[in-house]
Design a protein around this motif. Sequence first.
Motif, PDB file in Angstrom:
ATOM      1  N   PRO A 107      -2.084 -64.682   4.623  1.00  0.00           N
ATOM      2  CA  PRO A 107      -3.081 -65.754   4.699  1.00  0.00           C
ATOM      3  C   PRO A 107      -2.624 -66.860   5.641  1.00  0.00           C
ATOM      4  CG  PRO A 107      -2.660 -65.127   2.414  1.00  0.00           C
ATOM      5  CD  PRO A 107      -1.626 -64.443   3.245  1.00  0.00           C
ATOM      6  N   ILE A 217      -6.730 -72.590   3.041  1.00  0.00           N
ATOM      7  CA  ILE A 217      -6.171 -71.318   3.490  1.00  0.00           C
ATOM      8  C   ILE A 217      -7.290 -70.392   3.938  1.00  0.00           C
ATOM      9  CG2 ILE A 217      -4.761 -69.338   2.802  1.00  0.00           C
ATOM     10  CD1 ILE A 217      -3.563 -71.159   0.611  1.00  0.00           C
ATOM     11  N   GLN A 219      -9.159 -66.908   4.816  1.00  0.00           N
ATOM     12  CA  GLN A 219      -9.185 -65.566   4.244  1.00  0.00           C
ATOM     13  C   GLN A 219      -9.726 -64.564   5.257  1.00  0.00           C
ATOM     14  OE1 GLN A 219     -11.423 -65.901   0.512  1.00  0.00           O
ATOM     15  NE2 GLN A 219      -9.506 -65.583  -0.563  1.00  0.00           N
TER      16      GLN A 219
END
Length: 219
Positions: A107, A217, A219
Amino acid sequence: MRYWKTLGLGLAVALALSGCTTINQRRWGTCAVAGALIGGTVGGVTGGVAVNNNGNASNGERAAGIVGGGAAGVLVGGLLGHVICDPMKEAPPPPPPPVAQAPPPPPQKIETLTGTQFDFNKATLRPEGVAKVEHAVGVLQGNPSLHVVVEGYTDSIGSDAYNLKLSERRAETVRNLMVEKGISASRITTRGFGKANPVADNKTAAGRAQNRRVEIIAQ
């Protein structure tokens, strides 16, 4: 009689050759054709002569000898020509090696908002935090298929239940600002982890400041 014994022997040889693995290892080609022609000619002549030598043979018996000898000669000659000089079959190419699949990329962290970018003990963003969220918004606008997870964390001071709620509220604050800036809420997932997953030592003020954070984060 000698001819028929020879014919039987030739047929036996042909049958033996037909079970030989060499036949399956060669491609049928001109050698088999040439062998069959020569064998058929020699066999037919030999069959006719052999029958004629028996004496008092009728024309039908001579014809039968020629046909039978020719057929046997074609079989024996064709098999011998094939085994002796027809080219070998090419071995099939080896199967391609299995392609190793690359592991999925880790990630990618777009932004981290530390505790100093929120009001103390609150979920209100300070200007430095807003600037970091705006940077993440720009990344999402430039990558329309990108989705993100917004994860909230706290330090170890306070109860587990309180810190869990605070981490969730801070993650939701970041998500709400991103939506206000034009990012679809369906592209954003929020999670609160409270005291879990510290990145520094909670025994020091500097370490606790690092643990109080919100991570955006990809994805």
